[in-house]
Write an enzyme that holds these catalytic residues in place. Structure first.
Site, PDB file in Angstrom:
ATOM      1  N   GLU A   1       0.825  -1.217   0.000  1.00 37.33           N
ATOM      2  CA  GLU A   1       0.000   0.000   0.000  1.00 37.33           C
ATOM      3  C   GLU A   1       0.863   1.273   0.000  1.00 37.33           C
ATOM      4  O   GLU A   1       1.921   1.320   0.609  1.00 37.33           O
ATOM      5  CB  GLU A   1      -0.878  -0.030   1.247  1.00 37.33           C
ATOM      6  CG  GLU A   1      -1.837   1.140   1.406  1.00 37.33           C
ATOM      7  CD  GLU A   1      -2.682   1.018   2.666  1.00 37.33           C
ATOM      8  OE1 GLU A   1      -3.670   1.780   2.780  1.00 37.33           O
ATOM      9  OE2 GLU A   1      -2.375   0.172   3.537  1.00 37.33           O
TER      10      GLU A   1
ATOM     11  N   LYS B   1      -9.681   2.784  -2.134  1.00 35.22           N
ATOM     12  CA  LYS B   1      -9.966   2.126  -0.850  1.00 35.22           C
ATOM     13  C   LYS B   1     -11.317   2.570  -0.304  1.00 35.22           C
ATOM     14  O   LYS B   1     -11.562   3.756  -0.063  1.00 35.22           O
ATOM     15  CB  LYS B   1      -8.844   2.468   0.124  1.00 35.22           C
ATOM     16  CG  LYS B   1      -8.834   1.692   1.431  1.00 35.22           C
ATOM     17  CD  LYS B   1      -7.595   2.087   2.230  1.00 35.22           C
ATOM     18  CE  LYS B   1      -7.392   1.279   3.479  1.00 35.22           C
ATOM     19  NZ  LYS B   1      -6.172   1.718   4.210  1.00 35.22           N
TER      20      LYS B   1
ATOM     21  N   CYS C   1      -5.600  -3.183   2.334  1.00 35.33           N
ATOM     22  CA  CYS C   1      -5.362  -3.215   3.773  1.00 35.33           C
ATOM     23  C   CYS C   1      -6.623  -3.405   4.618  1.00 35.33           C
ATOM     24  O   CYS C   1      -7.182  -4.483   4.661  1.00 35.33           O
ATOM     25  CB  CYS C   1      -4.580  -1.974   4.198  1.00 35.33           C
ATOM     26  SG  CYS C   1      -3.727  -2.180   5.807  1.00 35.33           S
TER      27      CYS C   1
END
Length: 296
Positions: free
Chosen positions: A45, A119, A155
């Site tokens: 990330e 995200k 994540c």
């Protein structure tokens, strides 16, 4: 899905040194292809800056660029030269001033951007409401490639079973999870195995290593997990590459090392009639130290 070799490249960034980090990624991408024969490579990330920028949102916005753009051009060019697919995660400058998106792009072996995911579950410290910098995305992404159908998360997204399930229902055979995880190894391992096994998908989970500008230290241990929850490759807490060959027919047997047949499918066997109440707001009955609101 075709059988191929997938790799996670686990490297430390120089905090906020965008051009330096891009050049470093190029070096390690070449290494992954030449030494491991990787056909799909996943980076951690926010690989061009590190996770926590440790600066005002407006200043961070000025450091970034649109995606694709100048910050992806070198990797796109190299992906074409090497004939490799690349998952390249980085912060993206939004179309409105001050909007920063935590993004992951999928580049094919011709250097083209096939998919871009923003995200959808920013971690509390990165959300604007928590004093952070990230504006959440609101779309799920599954990309059809020569290698197979690739779903994309980042994540903290991996903590939410619903998101990976949606990707599986959209046909994902592989889920990529670039990360800068701020929790324990036990959580990291458990969630990666669970999402792989929940959905019978490969999880390619590339975790950051080393510090970012906010003095967070990341423990690495990137992993590749099979659709029956076998860890096929596991990194240490240092800079290195892991790789594994992904079988095109991975759920024939109930466990690894046996030919006992597998006779179930978690996607097909769902009793969907009992899930009617799942799409509603809620919260845990237990209290965390602090709650950070999430404005959707």
């Amino acid at each position: 899905m075709k059988e191929h070799i997938a790799a996670c490249v686990q490297i430390a960034v120089e905090p906020n040194a965008v051009n330096y980090n891009i050049d470093k990624c190029c070096h390690w991408l070449e290494k992954a292809v030449k030494e491991y024969e990787a056909e799909l490579v996943v980076f951690p990330e926010s690989i061009t800056t590190g996770f926590t920028p440790n600066m005002a949102v407006d200043a961070f916005y000025e450091m970034l660029g649109p995606v694709p753009g100048d910050h992806t051009a070198k990797i796109q060019k190299l992906a074409k030269e090497l004939g490799v697919h690349v998952v390249f995660p980085l912060y993206e400058r939004g179309s409105q001033r001050g909007v920063v998106l935590n993004s992951s792009i999928l580049i094919d072996d011709q250097g083209e951007v096939l998919g871009k995911y923003r995200k959808t579950h920013p971690f509390p410290t990165e959300r604007l409401e928590g004093g952070g910098w990230t504006t959440p995305g609101n779309e799920t992404v599954v990309v059809e490639t020569k290698l197979g159908k690739i779903g994309m998360i980042i994540c903290y997204d991996g903590d939410f079973p619903e998101l990976s399930r949606v990707l599986a229902l959209k046909g994902a055979e592989i889920i990529t999870r670039p990360s800068a995880l701020l929790r324990s190894f036990d959580i990291w391992e458990m969630v990666n195995k669970a999402r792989a096994y929940d959905n019978h998908v490969y999880m390619l989970a590339a975790n950051a290593v080393g510090p970012d500008a906010g003095k967070n230290y990341y423990f690495g241990h990137s992993m590749i997990v099979s659709p029956i929850a076998q860890v096929l490759a596991l990194a240490r807490g240092t800079e290195e590459i892991i790789a594994a060959k992904l079988d095109a027919n991975p759920i024939r047997y109930v466990s690894f090392g046996t030919k006992s047949p597998m006779i179930f499918d978690h996607i097909e066997d769902r009793n969907v009639a009992v899930y009617g109440e799942i799409l509603q707001e809620g919260k845990s009955p237990f209290e965390p130290s602090r709650r950070v609101p999430y404005k959707r």
